[in-house]
Design an enzyme around this catalytic site. Structure first.
Site, PDB file in Angstrom:
ATOM      1  N   ASP A 119       0.821  -1.220   0.000  1.00 37.08           N
ATOM      2  CA  ASP A 119       0.000   0.000   0.000  1.00 37.08           C
ATOM      3  C   ASP A 119       0.854   1.269   0.000  1.00 37.08           C
ATOM      4  O   ASP A 119       0.670   2.160   0.832  1.00 37.08           O
ATOM      5  CB  ASP A 119      -0.924   0.018   1.219  1.00 37.08           C
ATOM      6  CG  ASP A 119      -1.630  -1.308   1.433  1.00 37.08           C
ATOM      7  OD1 ASP A 119      -2.087  -1.888   0.447  1.00 37.08           O
ATOM      8  OD2 ASP A 119      -1.708  -1.761   2.595  1.00 37.08           O
ATOM      9  N   GLU A 122     -17.242  -2.474  -8.842  1.00 39.61           N
ATOM     10  CA  GLU A 122     -15.935  -2.101  -8.275  1.00 39.61           C
ATOM     11  C   GLU A 122     -15.736  -2.829  -6.952  1.00 39.61           C
ATOM     12  O   GLU A 122     -15.383  -2.230  -5.941  1.00 39.61           O
ATOM     13  CB  GLU A 122     -15.844  -0.581  -8.074  1.00 39.61           C
ATOM     14  CG  GLU A 122     -16.103   0.249  -9.317  1.00 39.61           C
ATOM     15  CD  GLU A 122     -15.027   0.124 -10.367  1.00 39.61           C
ATOM     16  OE1 GLU A 122     -13.889  -0.245 -10.018  1.00 39.61           O
ATOM     17  OE2 GLU A 122     -15.320   0.394 -11.546  1.00 39.61           O
TER      18      GLU A 122
END
Length: 531
Positions: free
Chosen positions: A44, A206
């Site tokens: 991340d 999504e």
């Protein structure tokens, strides 16, 4: 004799440096780079540029010190600069091993001449830490928004002085997921208000949308957000002229015809020469979430990432590409791996499995690291040992060797070299009734821990060299030597496996089985990563 010892030490270090080319170097030396730019688990990633310097941070989960700060001059060559979180609060929680908990996806920004990192702890809420310099010191964590399941925060300071925060939700805690919200904050960014507005429900197209990054450009508000799940997803862009929406959306980066699965979740960054780039991760199993760099440009106020090899209007990851124009050429650098333990401080590559305690060990000015055989686990469950000293896998293939002098005092004390993940394997050098034995122990963690052991080998010396070779696919082979020349295989090959939300790690340990008023120690002369 002292001078002779110094000469032999210097010759040993020189020989090691001569034969230890970097195990992964993305800079090709010809003005191009090859992805990944970091073949290590910096999950991340988020990046900010300040002047001529780029700074990256990443999730650290239960690995402490947490929130690594990496530095680069050209977005390709990175070094570890510091950590923003020396110890993780609340201490009564993170003094114990908390696999998969802790620091999830953070964001790093620069505002009012200060660095801001917002990071989520899915069990407690969203925290803020600040610093004048990336090296630190960083402020104590401030809980700006309490709540279970609040993750992946990213702030935006608007042109009119208003401040906003976007974040996502962890379904395991919040019982809702695949949603992004925007809320307001106070001017200082120290309080996130409870006025959330949902800007996307990702359930239809999504799925698992999360990891948002908040930007503003040309009067558009942008939320860069990964969707589709960690190993298989893509990068979605949301944009709107209104901070609370409604937002349009567009898919801008996907695996497509390439071998790079799940290219998403990262940072848009602009060089001082005006070039746009996108840094993201790729989930590579036991190797963790490794870091890639994609060229980026803007067309019709939408970002275009990578290259559209299959001509479907969606970018795909590049493998080799021209390096960013950072104003001038900079030297090749890589995150630290090997450690000679000649400095009176640990190298920045090392992390513990929990908040460190003073009796676990000390770096010394005598040229070695002292790890004490303290009792930190029950029933030999090394998976839950907080005092494992570990670092990330730095490449697809490499070897790691440690020279250890085992100064044991008590029966049952052990030290060794470990590969740690949800499955783990390690060389265990142990005191059994006053004699030293070496074996390979291998275990798996799936709510319970089971462990097997090879037949122990009697070792006549308390100075030992332990080695593991990692091949493609994370296949690990273990060896030992008494002279650093002739190495004998130990046990069987072990296929490394990722940990809880992190890649497999490699490192050292010293453990005891009985609490007493003294402990033996492992004096680690050096730890060397080589090809």
């Amino acid at each position: 004799m002292k001078n002779i010892k110094i000469i032999f030490t210097l010759l040993s270090i020189f020989s090691f440096e001569k034969n230890s080319a970097q195990v992964w170097t993305p800079d090709n030396g010809d003005g191009t780079y090859t992805n990944p730019i970091i073949h290590a688990d910096y999950s991340d990633p988020d990046v900010v540029r300040v002047g001529d310097d780029f700074y990256m941070t990443a999730s650290s989960f239960n690995c402490i010190p947490g929130l690594p700060i990496l530095h680069s001059k050209d977005l390709v060559n990175w070094t570890i600069l510091s950590y923003a979180l020396p110890k993780q609060p609340p201490f009564e929680t993170y003094d114990k091993v908390q696999h998969g908990n802790g620091v999830w996806a953070p964001s790093i920004t620069y505002h009012n001449n200060e660095f801001y990192i917002y990071y989520p702890d899915p069990d407690f809420g969203i925290y803020l830490i600040k610093a004048k310099k990336a090296e630190g010191p960083w402020s104590e964590p401030l809980l700006v928004k309490a709540g279970k399941g609040l993750i992946d925060p990213s702030p935006l300071w608007d042109d009119d002085g208003k401040v906003y925060l976007t974040h996502a939700f962890a379904g395991s805690r919040a019982q809702i997921k695949s949603l992004l919200v925007v809320c307001t904050m106070n001017t200082e960014g120290t309080i996130a208000n409870n006025d959330e507005v949902m800007v996307i429900d990702g359930h239809e197209s999504e799925g698992t949308i999360e990891g948002p990054k908040f930007y503003k450009r040309n009067n558009y508000y942008y939320i860069f957000a990964p969707a589709g799940g960690v190993p298989t997803g893509w990068q979605t862009i949301l944009r709107s002229k209104n901070v609370f929406g409604p937002y349009e959306k567009k898919k801008v980066l996907e695996q497509g015809s390439t071998k790079i699965n799940g290219p998403h979740q990262g940072a848009w960054v602009q060089t001082q020469t005006g070039e746009d780039w996108f840094i993201h991760f790729q989930d590579k199993g036991a190797y963790g979430r490794i870091v890639h760099l994609q060229p980026m440009k803007w067309e019709n106020d939408w970002p275009v990432m990578g290259q559209d090899f299959d001509k479907n209007g969606i970018g795909e990851p590049v493998t080799t590409f021209k390096k960013p124009n950072a104003g001038k050429k900079y030297p090749i650098e890589n995150p630290a791996t090997s450690d000679e333990f000649n400095e009176p401080k640990l190298g920045l590559q090392w992390q513990w499995q929990a908040n460190s305690q003073i009796n676990w060990g000390f770096p010394a000015s005598m040229g070695y690291l002292n790890l004490f055989c303290v009792t930190t686990i029950k029933d030999n469950k090394i998976f839950d040992a907080p005092n494992l000293l570990l670092q990330k896998f730095p490449a697809e293939e490499f070897s790691a060797t440690a020279k250890i002098t085992f100064n044991t005092r008590l029966n049952g004390e052990s030290t060794g070299l470990i590969i740690m993940g949800l499955d783990y394997s390690y060389l265990c050098f142990k005191n059994v009734e006053g004699k030293l034995y070496l074996s390979q122990k291998t275990g798996t963690f799936n709510k319970t821990v089971s462990e097997t052991e090879t037949k122990p080998v009697l070792i006549s010396n308390n100075i030992i060299y332990l080695r593991v070779k990692i091949k493609k696919g994370g296949v690990c082979s273990f060896f030992y030597s008494l002279d650093d020349k002739n190495y004998q295989a130990v046990g069987t090959d072990f296929i490394s496996k990722e940990g809880k939300w992190i890649g497999a790690k490699i490192g050292l340990f010293a453990l005891g089985e009985k609490i007493t008023n003294d402990s033996g120690n492992a004096a680690v002369d050096w730890f060397r990563i080589t090809k």
